[in-house]
Design a protein around this motif. Structure first.
Motif, PDB file in Angstrom:
ATOM      1  N   VAL A 111      -0.574   1.979   1.968  1.00 19.38           N
ATOM      2  CA  VAL A 111      -1.969   1.675   2.073  1.00 19.38           C
ATOM      3  C   VAL A 111      -2.226   0.762   3.216  1.00 19.38           C
ATOM      4  O   VAL A 111      -3.270   1.061   4.043  1.00 19.38           O
ATOM      5  CB  VAL A 111      -2.459   1.251   0.725  1.00 19.38           C
ATOM      6  N   GLU A 112      -1.626  -0.367   3.326  1.00 21.03           N
ATOM      7  CA  GLU A 112      -1.993  -1.557   4.248  1.00 21.03           C
ATOM      8  C   GLU A 112      -1.906  -0.878   5.783  1.00 21.03           C
ATOM      9  O   GLU A 112      -2.556  -1.046   6.553  1.00 21.03           O
ATOM     10  CB  GLU A 112      -1.119  -2.815   4.157  1.00 21.03           C
ATOM     11  N   ARG A 117       6.173  -7.145   4.730  1.00 19.12           N
ATOM     12  CA  ARG A 117       6.110  -6.937   3.396  1.00 19.12           C
ATOM     13  C   ARG A 117       7.472  -6.578   2.565  1.00 19.12           C
ATOM     14  O   ARG A 117       7.699  -6.605   1.621  1.00 19.12           O
ATOM     15  CB  ARG A 117       5.141  -5.740   3.187  1.00 19.12           C
ATOM     16  N   ASP A 175       3.683   1.277  -2.397  1.00 19.91           N
ATOM     17  CA  ASP A 175       2.221   1.839  -2.327  1.00 19.91           C
ATOM     18  C   ASP A 175       1.482   1.000  -1.655  1.00 19.91           C
ATOM     19  O   ASP A 175       0.643   1.413  -0.572  1.00 19.91           O
ATOM     20  CB  ASP A 175       1.941   2.373  -3.849  1.00 19.91           C
ATOM     21  N   ALA A 176       1.710  -0.374  -1.847  1.00 18.99           N
ATOM     22  CA  ALA A 176       0.714  -1.313  -1.183  1.00 18.99           C
ATOM     23  C   ALA A 176       0.886  -1.463   0.468  1.00 18.99           C
ATOM     24  O   ALA A 176       0.243  -1.482   1.070  1.00 18.99           O
ATOM     25  CB  ALA A 176       0.915  -2.605  -1.986  1.00 18.99           C
ATOM     26  N   MET A 177       2.353  -1.104   0.730  1.00 18.37           N
ATOM     27  CA  MET A 177       2.636  -1.151   2.081  1.00 18.37           C
ATOM     28  C   MET A 177       1.985  -0.081   2.725  1.00 18.37           C
ATOM     29  O   MET A 177       1.438  -0.069   3.930  1.00 18.37           O
ATOM     30  CB  MET A 177       4.176  -1.251   2.146  1.00 18.37           C
ATOM     31  N   GLU A 201       4.521  -4.421   7.899  1.00 23.68           N
ATOM     32  CA  GLU A 201       5.208  -3.606   6.843  1.00 23.68           C
ATOM     33  C   GLU A 201       6.651  -4.214   6.946  1.00 23.68           C
ATOM     34  O   GLU A 201       7.265  -4.439   5.869  1.00 23.68           O
ATOM     35  CB  GLU A 201       5.299  -1.994   7.431  1.00 23.68           C
ATOM     36  N   ASP A 216       5.217  -0.031  -6.815  1.00 23.29           N
ATOM     37  CA  ASP A 216       4.014  -0.566  -6.321  1.00 23.29           C
ATOM     38  C   ASP A 216       3.924  -1.387  -4.835  1.00 23.29           C
ATOM     39  O   ASP A 216       3.011  -1.346  -4.362  1.00 23.29           O
ATOM     40  CB  ASP A 216       3.769  -1.840  -7.707  1.00 23.29           C
ATOM     41  N   ALA A 217       5.267  -1.925  -4.672  1.00 22.46           N
ATOM     42  CA  ALA A 217       4.963  -2.596  -3.389  1.00 22.46           C
ATOM     43  C   ALA A 217       5.018  -1.839  -2.311  1.00 22.46           C
ATOM     44  O   ALA A 217       4.248  -1.926  -1.177  1.00 22.46           O
ATOM     45  CB  ALA A 217       6.273  -3.615  -3.489  1.00 22.46           C
TER      46      ALA A 217
END
Length: 178
Positions: A101-102, A57, A97-99, A54, A94-95
């Motif tokens: 989820v990961e 990212r 959200d991706a963080m 995290e 978007d970034a």
């Protein structure tokens, strides 16, 4: 061989079997405890990896935003325009959200490791208890067969009668009187 020698030999054999059952339970318990500890270490490593990923990212996101800001400034475009703010908001959303989820995927793996460790701990306890119960059962079975009156120890499965003034019956395959 006399009756006492046969009983002594049976007692030694039963004691060795009981000892073996206890040792087997302890060995299984130790192996399962080691497995649980490895699973706990894996859980901790996964939680640490989630935090590190995290942070990485976030750094990447800040770098991308700085690059976009530098490109805009180089072209003489305003960073405060509604379009620029909207693009920045979309990229950031978007970034993020991706963080999330990961991170959640990694943390789900950590939770799975934690639950596996708890199951291994429970299995270790069960293995230890089973070893002692098997040993106790062997000793009780030997005692019931060796020291019960001959009429009960070798009776037919349907035996019912009295022993020391109490009603008893013989349960087949248990070697015990109840």
């Amino acid at each position: 061989m006399g009756m006492e020698a046969a009983i002594a030999l049976a007692a030694v054999s039963t004691a060795a079997g009981a000892y073996s059952s206890i040792q087997q339970g302890q060995a299984q318990s130790a192996a399962l405890k080691a497995q649980a500890e490895a699973q706990r270490r894996q859980e901790e490593a996964q939680r640490t990896a989630a935090l590190q990923r995290e942070a990485q990212r976030r750094e990447e996101l800040l770098s991308q935003q700085s690059t976009v800001d530098a490109l805009r400034a180089g072209r003489g475009l305003s960073g405060d325009s509604p379009t620029a703010l909207r693009i920045r908001q979309d990229v950031t959303g978007d970034a993020m959200d991706a963080m999330r989820v990961e991170r959640l995927n990694i943390l789900n793996g950590a939770d799975s490791s934690r639950m596996s460790a708890e199951q291994s701990d429970a299995a270790a306890s069960t293995a230890l208890t089973t070893g002692y119960l098997r040993a106790g059962t062997s000793l009780l079975d030997f005692g019931a067969k060796a020291f019960a009156p001959t009429s009960l120890a070798n009776s037919d499965p349907g035996f019912q009668g009295t022993w020391k003034g109490r009603a008893v019956s013989y349960f087949p395959n248990s070697g015990s009187k109840f």
